[in-house]
Design a protein around this motif. Structure first.
Motif, PDB file in Angstrom:
ATOM      1  N   GLY A  99      12.967  14.068  12.673  1.00 19.92           N
ATOM      2  CA  GLY A  99      13.650  14.396  13.919  1.00 19.92           C
ATOM      3  C   GLY A  99      14.086  15.841  14.047  1.00 19.92           C
ATOM      4  O   GLY A  99      14.888  16.164  14.921  1.00 19.92           O
ATOM      5  N   LEU A 100      13.542  16.724  13.204  1.00 24.93           N
ATOM      6  CA  LEU A 100      13.963  18.129  13.214  1.00 24.93           C
ATOM      7  C   LEU A 100      13.027  19.020  14.028  1.00 24.93           C
ATOM      8  O   LEU A 100      13.427  20.102  14.468  1.00 24.93           O
ATOM      9  CB  LEU A 100      14.049  18.659  11.776  1.00 24.93           C
ATOM     10  N   LEU A 101      11.801  18.594  14.222  1.00 24.91           N
ATOM     11  CA  LEU A 101      10.774  19.410  14.840  1.00 24.91           C
ATOM     12  C   LEU A 101       9.996  18.548  15.825  1.00 24.91           C
ATOM     13  O   LEU A 101       9.820  17.353  15.607  1.00 24.91           O
ATOM     14  CB  LEU A 101       9.827  19.907  13.730  1.00 24.91           C
ATOM     15  N   ARG A 102       9.537  19.161  16.893  1.00 23.49           N
ATOM     16  CA  ARG A 102       8.695  18.458  17.855  1.00 23.49           C
ATOM     17  C   ARG A 102       7.362  19.181  17.957  1.00 23.49           C
ATOM     18  O   ARG A 102       7.312  20.392  18.085  1.00 23.49           O
ATOM     19  CB  ARG A 102       9.352  18.401  19.232  1.00 23.49           C
ATOM     20  N   ARG A 103       6.288  18.401  17.876  1.00 22.80           N
ATOM     21  CA  ARG A 103       4.925  18.913  18.031  1.00 22.80           C
ATOM     22  C   ARG A 103       4.428  18.470  19.396  1.00 22.80           C
ATOM     23  O   ARG A 103       4.462  17.285  19.712  1.00 22.80           O
ATOM     24  CB  ARG A 103       4.017  18.346  16.938  1.00 22.80           C
ATOM     25  N   THR A 104       3.944  19.412  20.195  1.00 21.86           N
ATOM     26  CA  THR A 104       3.414  19.077  21.515  1.00 21.86           C
ATOM     27  C   THR A 104       2.124  19.843  21.750  1.00 21.86           C
ATOM     28  O   THR A 104       1.906  20.906  21.162  1.00 21.86           O
ATOM     29  CB  THR A 104       4.412  19.423  22.648  1.00 21.86           C
ATOM     30  N   GLY A 105       1.297  19.298  22.624  1.00 21.08           N
ATOM     31  CA  GLY A 105       0.074  19.987  22.986  1.00 21.08           C
ATOM     32  C   GLY A 105       0.375  21.190  23.857  1.00 21.08           C
ATOM     33  O   GLY A 105       1.362  21.214  24.604  1.00 21.08           O
ATOM     34  N   HIS A 106      -0.468  22.188  23.755  1.00 18.51           N
ATOM     35  CA  HIS A 106      -0.351  23.390  24.584  1.00 18.51           C
ATOM     36  C   HIS A 106      -0.646  23.001  26.033  1.00 18.51           C
ATOM     37  O   HIS A 106      -1.573  22.227  26.287  1.00 18.51           O
ATOM     38  CB  HIS A 106      -1.334  24.448  24.080  1.00 18.51           C
ATOM     39  N   LEU A 114       1.895  23.209  19.792  1.00 17.73           N
ATOM     40  CA  LEU A 114       3.124  24.003  19.781  1.00 17.73           C
ATOM     41  C   LEU A 114       4.180  23.298  18.950  1.00 17.73           C
ATOM     42  O   LEU A 114       4.262  22.063  18.941  1.00 17.73           O
ATOM     43  CB  LEU A 114       3.639  24.186  21.212  1.00 17.73           C
ATOM     44  N   LEU A 115       5.009  24.079  18.280  1.00 17.04           N
ATOM     45  CA  LEU A 115       6.130  23.547  17.506  1.00 17.04           C
ATOM     46  C   LEU A 115       7.422  24.102  18.078  1.00 17.04           C
ATOM     47  O   LEU A 115       7.504  25.283  18.414  1.00 17.04           O
ATOM     48  CB  LEU A 115       6.025  23.966  16.039  1.00 17.04           C
ATOM     49  N   ARG A 116       8.432  23.229  18.158  1.00 16.38           N
ATOM     50  CA  ARG A 116       9.771  23.694  18.526  1.00 16.38           C
ATOM     51  C   ARG A 116      10.773  22.783  17.849  1.00 16.38           C
ATOM     52  O   ARG A 116      10.484  21.628  17.528  1.00 16.38           O
ATOM     53  CB  ARG A 116       9.966  23.728  20.026  1.00 16.38           C
ATOM     54  N   LEU A 117      11.962  23.330  17.611  1.00 14.86           N
ATOM     55  CA  LEU A 117      13.004  22.519  17.003  1.00 14.86           C
ATOM     56  C   LEU A 117      13.578  21.562  18.037  1.00 14.86           C
ATOM     57  O   LEU A 117      13.679  21.895  19.218  1.00 14.86           O
ATOM     58  CB  LEU A 117      14.134  23.399  16.455  1.00 14.86           C
ATOM     59  N   THR A 118      13.959  20.395  17.566  1.00 13.81           N
ATOM     60  CA  THR A 118      14.697  19.457  18.404  1.00 13.81           C
ATOM     61  C   THR A 118      16.156  19.903  18.421  1.00 13.81           C
ATOM     62  O   THR A 118      16.552  20.812  17.676  1.00 13.81           O
ATOM     63  CB  THR A 118      14.610  18.041  17.817  1.00 13.81           C
ATOM     64  N   GLU A 119      16.964  19.261  19.232  1.00 16.61           N
ATOM     65  CA  GLU A 119      18.403  19.564  19.201  1.00 16.61           C
ATOM     66  C   GLU A 119      18.960  19.296  17.815  1.00 16.61           C
ATOM     67  O   GLU A 119      19.791  20.067  17.309  1.00 16.61           O
ATOM     68  CB  GLU A 119      19.139  18.726  20.251  1.00 16.61           C
ATOM     69  N   GLU A 120      18.489  18.217  17.193  1.00 20.61           N
ATOM     70  CA  GLU A 120      18.935  17.900  15.830  1.00 20.61           C
ATOM     71  C   GLU A 120      18.494  18.995  14.850  1.00 20.61           C
ATOM     72  O   GLU A 120      19.241  19.366  13.940  1.00 20.61           O
ATOM     73  CB  GLU A 120      18.365  16.545  15.398  1.00 20.61           C
ATOM     74  N   GLY A 121      17.276  19.532  15.051  1.00 21.91           N
ATOM     75  CA  GLY A 121      16.791  20.620  14.205  1.00 21.91           C
ATOM     76  C   GLY A 121      17.610  21.885  14.365  1.00 21.91           C
ATOM     77  O   GLY A 121      17.919  22.573  13.394  1.00 21.91           O
TER      78      GLY A 121
END
Length: 190
Positions: A99-106, A114-121
């Protein structure tokens, strides 16, 4: 500390082994100690502040790169973290499952992730980084602030030398040929 020999003993043994070989000892010692210092610091941080968070050094570096740089393509994160894209895939999946990182398609190129931190991250990094930095202060505590700045500047110049001139040097050493593909070090069974 990694390795079974102290830094002093390793340097003494190298000097004995090299004897009269025409090598640049100061430069050899600098590069060897960059490696040894990096390994020692990494080992200490993994077994102290990162252990309580159940993170490897690599996972922490990935979180750091995305925390500081914001949402980024995986290829850029891998490059900044100094790891392969394959290693990043495994690490990012683990961090995503926690739950620390989110992977999403471009949004415009389906081949990219693309990678971005979640709020928890984000909260995790704000909570853990001060402890991490306290250990950075611990491992450099025998240096003054000025010596830390000088060390950082010297290492920055080493990195810049390789970034700015490394490719040209590699081509020269290989007589213009492309480097051979990397091997695992294992011999074929044939």
């Amino acid at each position: 500390m990694p390795g079974r020999r102290s830094i002093t003993e390793a340097e003494r043994l190298a000097a004995l082994k090299l004897g009269g070989l025409p090598v640049r000892r100061e430069q050899m010692a600098a590069v060897a100690n960059i490696h040894r210092a990096a390994s020692t610091v990494r080992h200490h941080l993994e077994n102290s502040v990162l252990r309580g968070s159940d993170l490897t050094w690599t996972a922490f570096v990935v979180l750091w790169v995305v925390w500081v740089g914001g949402e980024s393509e995986t290829r850029h994160v891998a490059e900044e973290a100094g790891i392969s894209k394959g290693t990043l895939t495994g690490v990012s999946r683990t961090l995503e499952s926690r739950g620390l990182l989110r992977r999403t398609g471009h949004p415009t190129d389906g081949r990219l992730v693309l990678l971005r931190l979640t709020e928890e991250g984000e909260a995790f990094m704000r909570r853990v980084f001060p402890d991490f930095n306290a250990e950075e202060a611990f491992v450099t505590s025998q240096l003054s602030d000025e010596e830390c700045r000088d060390l950082a500047d010297g290492l920055r110049r080493v990195v810049l030398q390789v970034e700015q001139h490394g490719e040209e040097r590699r081509r020269s050493l290989l007589n213009g040929a492309e480097p051979a593909p990397r091997r695992s070090g294992r011999r074929s069974k044939g």
